[in-house]
Design an enzyme around this catalytic site. Sequence first.
Site, PDB file in Angstrom:
ATOM      1  N   HIS A  84      -2.441  -2.962  -6.443  1.00 36.15           N
ATOM      2  CA  HIS A  84      -2.941  -2.585  -5.120  1.00 36.15           C
ATOM      3  C   HIS A  84      -4.463  -2.672  -5.049  1.00 36.15           C
ATOM      4  CE1 HIS A  84      -3.442   0.658  -1.810  1.00 36.15           C
ATOM      5  NE2 HIS A  84      -3.316  -0.542  -1.285  1.00 36.15           N
ATOM      6  N   GLU A 135      -5.292  -0.252  -8.123  1.00 35.41           N
ATOM      7  CA  GLU A 135      -4.256   0.667  -8.608  1.00 35.41           C
ATOM      8  C   GLU A 135      -3.148  -0.194  -9.211  1.00 35.41           C
ATOM      9  OE1 GLU A 135      -3.743   4.649  -5.905  1.00 35.41           O
ATOM     10  OE2 GLU A 135      -3.306   2.780  -4.906  1.00 35.41           O
ATOM     11  N   ASN A 138      -4.076   6.052  -1.174  1.00 38.34           N
ATOM     12  CA  ASN A 138      -3.612   6.162   0.214  1.00 38.34           C
ATOM     13  C   ASN A 138      -2.944   7.505   0.508  1.00 38.34           C
ATOM     14  OD1 ASN A 138      -4.603   3.783   1.115  1.00 38.34           O
ATOM     15  ND2 ASN A 138      -2.718   2.623   0.860  1.00 38.34           N
ATOM     16  N   SER A 160       0.819  -1.217   0.000  1.00 38.54           N
ATOM     17  CA  SER A 160       0.000   0.000   0.000  1.00 38.54           C
ATOM     18  C   SER A 160       0.845   1.255   0.000  1.00 38.54           C
ATOM     19  CB  SER A 160      -0.963  -0.004   1.180  1.00 38.54           C
ATOM     20  OG  SER A 160      -0.441  -0.665   2.281  1.00 38.54           O
TER      21      SER A 160
HETATM   22  N1  CAA Z   1     -17.448 -10.210   1.583  1.00 36.76           N
HETATM   23  C1  CAA Z   1     -18.680 -10.280   1.059  1.00 36.76           C
HETATM   24  N2  CAA Z   1     -19.657  -9.370   1.342  1.00 36.76           N
HETATM   25  C2  CAA Z   1     -19.366  -8.408   2.227  1.00 36.76           C
HETATM   26  C3  CAA Z   1     -18.089  -8.293   2.836  1.00 36.76           C
HETATM   27  C4  CAA Z   1     -17.108  -9.258   2.479  1.00 36.76           C
HETATM   28  N3  CAA Z   1     -15.875  -9.231   2.985  1.00 36.76           N
HETATM   29  N4  CAA Z   1     -18.105  -7.220   3.670  1.00 36.76           N
HETATM   30  C5  CAA Z   1     -19.331  -6.681   3.577  1.00 36.76           C
HETATM   31  N5  CAA Z   1     -20.096  -7.378   2.705  1.00 36.76           N
HETATM   32  C6  CAA Z   1     -21.447  -7.075   2.250  1.00 36.76           C
HETATM   33  C7  CAA Z   1     -22.507  -7.249   3.291  1.00 36.76           C
HETATM   34  O1  CAA Z   1     -23.011  -8.567   3.282  1.00 36.76           O
HETATM   35  C8  CAA Z   1     -23.557  -6.245   2.840  1.00 36.76           C
HETATM   36  O2  CAA Z   1     -24.332  -6.738   1.753  1.00 36.76           O
HETATM   37  P1  CAA Z   1     -25.734  -6.013   1.339  1.00 36.76           P
HETATM   38  O3  CAA Z   1     -25.465  -4.566   1.092  1.00 36.76           O
HETATM   39  O4  CAA Z   1     -26.132  -6.741   0.103  1.00 36.76           O
HETATM   40  O5  CAA Z   1     -26.632  -6.226   2.516  1.00 36.76           O
HETATM   41  C9  CAA Z   1     -22.738  -5.113   2.275  1.00 36.76           C
HETATM   42  O6  CAA Z   1     -21.472  -5.669   1.950  1.00 36.76           O
HETATM   43  C10 CAA Z   1     -22.623  -3.991   3.239  1.00 36.76           C
HETATM   44  O7  CAA Z   1     -22.016  -4.476   4.422  1.00 36.76           O
HETATM   45  P2  CAA Z   1     -22.353  -3.936   5.869  1.00 36.76           P
HETATM   46  O8  CAA Z   1     -23.824  -3.604   5.987  1.00 36.76           O
HETATM   47  O9  CAA Z   1     -21.762  -4.881   6.872  1.00 36.76           O
HETATM   48  O10 CAA Z   1     -21.503  -2.631   6.060  1.00 36.76           O
HETATM   49  P3  CAA Z   1     -21.464  -1.302   5.247  1.00 36.76           P
HETATM   50  O11 CAA Z   1     -22.780  -0.875   4.769  1.00 36.76           O
HETATM   51  O12 CAA Z   1     -20.652  -0.375   6.083  1.00 36.76           O
HETATM   52  O13 CAA Z   1     -20.624  -1.655   3.935  1.00 36.76           O
HETATM   53  C11 CAA Z   1     -18.426  -1.518   3.070  1.00 36.76           C
HETATM   54  C12 CAA Z   1     -19.370  -2.222   4.026  1.00 36.76           C
HETATM   55  C13 CAA Z   1     -18.781  -1.854   1.644  1.00 36.76           C
HETATM   56  C14 CAA Z   1     -17.043  -2.058   3.410  1.00 36.76           C
HETATM   57  C15 CAA Z   1     -18.529   0.011   3.285  1.00 36.76           C
HETATM   58  O14 CAA Z   1     -18.449   0.299   4.628  1.00 36.76           O
HETATM   59  C16 CAA Z   1     -17.445   0.759   2.564  1.00 36.76           C
HETATM   60  O15 CAA Z   1     -17.467   0.951   1.361  1.00 36.76           O
HETATM   61  N6  CAA Z   1     -16.453   1.232   3.339  1.00 36.76           N
HETATM   62  C17 CAA Z   1     -15.300   1.927   2.810  1.00 36.76           C
HETATM   63  C18 CAA Z   1     -14.263   0.941   2.429  1.00 36.76           C
HETATM   64  C19 CAA Z   1     -13.000   1.601   1.978  1.00 36.76           C
HETATM   65  O16 CAA Z   1     -12.865   2.802   1.899  1.00 36.76           O
HETATM   66  N7  CAA Z   1     -12.027   0.765   1.687  1.00 36.76           N
HETATM   67  C20 CAA Z   1     -10.729   1.229   1.295  1.00 36.76           C
HETATM   68  C21 CAA Z   1      -9.818   1.110   2.442  1.00 36.76           C
HETATM   69  S1  CAA Z   1      -8.199   1.669   2.041  1.00 36.76           S
HETATM   70  C22 CAA Z   1      -7.434   0.295   1.498  1.00 36.76           C
HETATM   71  O17 CAA Z   1      -7.900  -0.802   1.540  1.00 36.76           O
HETATM   72  C23 CAA Z   1      -6.101   0.510   0.907  1.00 36.76           C
HETATM   73  C24 CAA Z   1      -4.952   0.363   1.809  1.00 36.76           C
HETATM   74  O18 CAA Z   1      -3.912  -0.004   1.302  1.00 36.76           O
HETATM   75  C25 CAA Z   1      -4.955   0.756   3.209  1.00 36.76           C
END
Ligand code: CAA
Length: 283
Positions: A140, A152, A190, A119
């Site tokens: 990434h 990415e 990031n 990352s």
């Molecule tokens: N596998 C399968 N399905 C999943 C899952 C997984 N690991 N995690 C969540 N889900 C599904 C749930 O079953 C749910 O399905 P429905 O909408 O159909 O009901 C849906 O995703 C939403 O889940 P939740 O209700 O539990 O939670 P939420 O509404 O908060 O959504 C999320 C979860 C999609 C992760 C949302 O919170 C989100 O988009 N968050 C931001 C994530 C983000 O910014 N990620 C980038 C991080 S930075 C990075 O990764 C880079 C790095 O190098 C640091």
Amino acid sequence: MAIETVGIVGAGTMGNGIAQVAAVSGLKVVMIDLAEASLVKGMATLTSSLERLVAKEKIDAATRDAALARIETSTDYQHLANVDLVIEAATESTELKVCILKQIEASVRADAIIASNTSSISITALASTLSDASRFVGMHFFNPVPLMPLVEIIRGLQTSDVTVQEIRELTSRFGKSPICVKNAPGFVVNRILVPMINEAFFVLTEGVATAEEIDAGMRLGANHPIGPLALADLVGLDVCLSVLDVFAKDFGDPKYRACPLLRELVAAGRLGRKSGQGVYRYE
Ligand code: CAA
């Protein structure tokens, strides 16, 4: 060369997520980790993620079963001998990644592509530790990998056009959207995201608002799907800290100084969802 078999080194959050996406996309997967227990844990996470997708009717049971049947796990790098691509998804440490990349290069065919899911670590610097740097690229993914549409693709100074093109095509086969970026600390996402998370920790430290209020503020006032502190827990506080430490070192700019509270939580082992507690507590 069409990529049909992919090796993944690291069965943690990112590694098992990438394995899942690759297997659902029809590729054969070899997932490697040091310890058998990590592989078992990774497969359990992957299986429950597939179950959630079946429950939500995003995939059917036959797709789930076919995906699981395409995944092999091993603690032995020799199982990478016939893969077309290896994606390294180990802990964010330069020394560790260099060591793993050397082992990968010693195990794969001479024409296999090697990618890192780092990352923040320089793709150019990692590439220079390999004998053929032209086949090395940054790939990434974002957490949670099965849901996040972006990859990415990071081009080191030595990465060949053919390598970038192969990875671009594979990303589309994964059903994900690529952006191609130059090698720079934190690449694009990031570089912007992690300083925002760090600022949320400073706001919390100063007592400007509670964690819940800070997160509600960014969800309701900026339309973020989850707040920055909940996101830090999802990403892993240790990952956020190591990204900031790379920024501080590579840019030499004090604006990237990690918030002491973030450092303190990591020192306490409160790494976020994966350890059961970060800013928040998890069941
Ligand atoms: N596998 C399968 N399905 C999943 C899952 C997984 N690991 N995690 C969540 N889900 C599904 C749930 O079953 C749910 O399905 P429905 O909408 O159909 O009901 C849906 O995703 C939403 O889940 P939740 O209700 O539990 O939670 P939420 O509404 O908060 O959504 C999320 C979860 C999609 C992760 C949302 O919170 C989100 O988009 N968050 C931001 C994530 C983000 O910014 N990620 C980038 C991080 S930075 C990075 O990764 C880079 C790095 O190098 C640091």
